[in-house]
Motif scaffolding. Structure first.
Motif, PDB file in Angstrom:
ATOM      1  N   TYR A  26       2.530  -4.962 -12.784  1.00  0.00           N
ATOM      2  CA  TYR A  26       1.326  -4.521 -12.084  1.00  0.00           C
ATOM      3  C   TYR A  26       0.887  -5.556 -11.049  1.00  0.00           C
ATOM      4  CZ  TYR A  26      -3.438  -2.716 -11.560  1.00  0.00           C
ATOM      5  OH  TYR A  26      -4.610  -2.210 -11.056  1.00  0.00           O
ATOM      6  N   GLY A  27       0.919  -6.828 -11.431  1.00  0.00           N
ATOM      7  CA  GLY A  27       0.538  -7.895 -10.508  1.00  0.00           C
ATOM      8  C   GLY A  27       1.466  -7.990  -9.307  1.00  0.00           C
ATOM      9  N   ARG A  28       2.749  -7.796  -9.528  1.00  0.00           N
ATOM     10  CA  ARG A  28       3.705  -7.835  -8.418  1.00  0.00           C
ATOM     11  C   ARG A  28       3.399  -6.737  -7.399  1.00  0.00           C
ATOM     12  NH1 ARG A  28       9.612  -7.864 -10.780  1.00  0.00           N
ATOM     13  NH2 ARG A  28      10.064  -7.744  -8.561  1.00  0.00           N
ATOM     14  N   VAL A  29       3.074  -5.560  -7.891  1.00  0.00           N
ATOM     15  CA  VAL A  29       2.767  -4.450  -6.977  1.00  0.00           C
ATOM     16  C   VAL A  29       1.437  -4.700  -6.277  1.00  0.00           C
ATOM     17  CG1 VAL A  29       2.309  -1.969  -6.805  1.00  0.00           C
ATOM     18  CG2 VAL A  29       4.138  -2.797  -8.299  1.00  0.00           C
ATOM     19  N   ARG A  30       0.432  -5.123  -7.032  1.00  0.00           N
ATOM     20  CA  ARG A  30      -0.904  -5.347  -6.456  1.00  0.00           C
ATOM     21  C   ARG A  30      -0.894  -6.464  -5.413  1.00  0.00           C
ATOM     22  NH1 ARG A  30      -5.734  -3.795  -6.965  1.00  0.00           N
ATOM     23  NH2 ARG A  30      -5.723  -2.735  -8.936  1.00  0.00           N
ATOM     24  N   GLN A  31      -0.158  -7.540  -5.655  1.00  0.00           N
ATOM     25  CA  GLN A  31      -0.161  -8.679  -4.742  1.00  0.00           C
ATOM     26  C   GLN A  31       0.695  -8.475  -3.501  1.00  0.00           C
ATOM     27  OE1 GLN A  31       0.959 -11.956  -7.222  1.00  0.00           O
ATOM     28  NE2 GLN A  31      -0.937 -11.895  -8.387  1.00  0.00           N
ATOM     29  N   LYS A  75       5.930  -1.443   0.845  1.00  0.00           N
ATOM     30  CA  LYS A  75       5.020  -2.506   1.276  1.00  0.00           C
ATOM     31  C   LYS A  75       5.774  -3.615   2.006  1.00  0.00           C
ATOM     32  CE  LYS A  75       1.125  -2.074  -1.896  1.00  0.00           C
ATOM     33  NZ  LYS A  75       0.319  -2.781  -2.913  1.00  0.00           N
ATOM     34  N   LYS A  76       6.979  -3.929   1.542  1.00  0.00           N
ATOM     35  CA  LYS A  76       7.772  -4.955   2.225  1.00  0.00           C
ATOM     36  C   LYS A  76       8.182  -4.515   3.625  1.00  0.00           C
ATOM     37  CE  LYS A  76       9.372  -7.212  -1.912  1.00  0.00           C
ATOM     38  NZ  LYS A  76      10.485  -7.512  -2.812  1.00  0.00           N
ATOM     39  N   GLN A  82       0.693   3.072  -2.271  1.00  0.00           N
ATOM     40  CA  GLN A  82      -0.013   2.677  -3.481  1.00  0.00           C
ATOM     41  C   GLN A  82       0.709   3.224  -4.705  1.00  0.00           C
ATOM     42  OE1 GLN A  82      -3.951   4.378  -2.725  1.00  0.00           O
ATOM     43  NE2 GLN A  82      -4.733   2.278  -2.687  1.00  0.00           N
ATOM     44  N   LEU A  83       0.730   2.429  -5.752  1.00  0.00           N
ATOM     45  CA  LEU A  83       1.185   2.874  -7.057  1.00  0.00           C
ATOM     46  C   LEU A  83      -0.018   3.507  -7.739  1.00  0.00           C
ATOM     47  CD1 LEU A  83       3.245   2.916  -9.434  1.00  0.00           C
ATOM     48  CD2 LEU A  83       2.325   0.675 -10.075  1.00  0.00           C
ATOM     49  N   VAL A  84       0.133   4.735  -8.192  1.00  0.00           N
ATOM     50  CA  VAL A  84      -0.960   5.443  -8.851  1.00  0.00           C
ATOM     51  C   VAL A  84      -0.553   5.706 -10.294  1.00  0.00           C
ATOM     52  CG1 VAL A  84      -2.448   7.478  -8.811  1.00  0.00           C
ATOM     53  CG2 VAL A  84      -1.570   6.547  -6.666  1.00  0.00           C
ATOM     54  N   ILE A  85      -1.454   5.384 -11.215  1.00  0.00           N
ATOM     55  CA  ILE A  85      -1.214   5.603 -12.638  1.00  0.00           C
ATOM     56  C   ILE A  85      -2.258   6.584 -13.132  1.00  0.00           C
ATOM     57  CG2 ILE A  85      -1.117   4.526 -14.917  1.00  0.00           C
ATOM     58  CD1 ILE A  85      -0.338   1.921 -13.409  1.00  0.00           C
ATOM     59  N   GLY A  86      -1.786   7.640 -13.778  1.00  0.00           N
ATOM     60  CA  GLY A  86      -2.686   8.671 -14.269  1.00  0.00           C
ATOM     61  C   GLY A  86      -2.359   9.074 -15.692  1.00  0.00           C
ATOM     62  N   ALA A  87      -3.280   9.803 -16.317  1.00  0.00           N
ATOM     63  CA  ALA A  87      -3.072  10.281 -17.681  1.00  0.00           C
ATOM     64  C   ALA A  87      -3.793  11.607 -17.852  1.00  0.00           C
ATOM     65  CB  ALA A  87      -3.600   9.266 -18.691  1.00  0.00           C
ATOM     66  N   ILE A 117      -6.686  10.056 -12.549  1.00  0.00           N
ATOM     67  CA  ILE A 117      -6.210   8.778 -12.017  1.00  0.00           C
ATOM     68  C   ILE A 117      -6.930   7.634 -12.711  1.00  0.00           C
ATOM     69  CG2 ILE A 117      -6.082   7.348  -9.941  1.00  0.00           C
ATOM     70  CD1 ILE A 117      -5.691   9.995  -8.378  1.00  0.00           C
ATOM     71  N   LEU A 118      -6.145   6.748 -13.307  1.00  0.00           N
ATOM     72  CA  LEU A 118      -6.675   5.590 -13.991  1.00  0.00           C
ATOM     73  C   LEU A 118      -6.788   4.387 -13.067  1.00  0.00           C
ATOM     74  CD1 LEU A 118      -4.639   5.865 -17.320  1.00  0.00           C
ATOM     75  CD2 LEU A 118      -6.952   6.695 -16.855  1.00  0.00           C
ATOM     76  N   ASP A 119      -5.793   4.238 -12.190  1.00  0.00           N
ATOM     77  CA  ASP A 119      -5.815   3.090 -11.287  1.00  0.00           C
ATOM     78  C   ASP A 119      -4.860   3.302 -10.119  1.00  0.00           C
ATOM     79  OD1 ASP A 119      -6.671   0.650 -10.355  1.00  0.00           O
ATOM     80  OD2 ASP A 119      -5.340  -0.524 -11.614  1.00  0.00           O
ATOM     81  N   ARG A 120      -5.128   2.592  -9.035  1.00  0.00           N
ATOM     82  CA  ARG A 120      -4.273   2.544  -7.846  1.00  0.00           C
ATOM     83  C   ARG A 120      -4.102   1.085  -7.473  1.00  0.00           C
ATOM     84  NH1 ARG A 120      -4.377   7.288  -4.753  1.00  0.00           N
ATOM     85  NH2 ARG A 120      -5.865   8.790  -5.506  1.00  0.00           N
ATOM     86  N   CYS A 121      -2.890   0.735  -7.078  1.00  0.00           N
ATOM     87  CA  CYS A 121      -2.699  -0.629  -6.576  1.00  0.00           C
ATOM     88  C   CYS A 121      -1.599  -0.642  -5.544  1.00  0.00           C
ATOM     89  CB  CYS A 121      -2.385  -1.612  -7.692  1.00  0.00           C
ATOM     90  SG  CYS A 121      -0.817  -1.385  -8.517  1.00  0.00           S
TER      91      CYS A 121
END
Length: 121
Positions: A26-31, A75-76, A82-87, A117-121
């Motif tokens: 998650y940190g790799r994607v967010r940063q 991103k590179k 954005q990576l989107v995580i949902g449930a 959607i729980l989060d986007r990064c």
């Protein structure tokens, strides 16, 4: 060349997942940040390369790994995906996908209608 980059992205994320280190993935994607915009054709090329890499990958590639790899490669290339995580609650299911400007780019277009959607990064 893009196929090789896609395959290596899947492989590097596999290490995080095999260690159950979701926070590192998650940190790799967010940063990872995007600085410029490229043509939509590049988005399609990267998504296609990820799809081909998934076919040749020795293990089953799950949605989180596939989508995180897609977002990192985009991103590179300067594309602010954005990576989107949902449930969903019943039956419980979780899913991850990649979006660009609010549009799903590596899955079915209606994912955000099925999953909260729980989060986007």
């Amino acid at each position: 060349m893009m196929f090789l980059r896609a395959y290596l992205a899947l492989l590097s994320l596999e290490m995080d997942l095999s260690r159950a280190d979701f926070s590192r993935l998650y940190g790799r994607v967010r940063q990872c940040s995007a600085s410029k915009r490229l043509a939509r054709q590049t988005v399609q090329q990267i998504c296609s390369a990820i799809d081909r890499a998934c076919i040749w990958y020795p293990k089953r590639v799950l949605c989180l790994q596939r989508s995180a790899a897609t977002v990192l490669l985009l991103k590179k290339r300067g594309i602010p995906a954005q990576l989107v995580i949902g449930a969903q609650q019943f039956p419980f299911r979780a899913h991850a996908w990649a979006e660009l400007d609010g549009t799903v780019i590596n899955d079915k277009a209606y994912m955000s209608n099925i999953y909260a959607i729980l989060d986007r990064c």
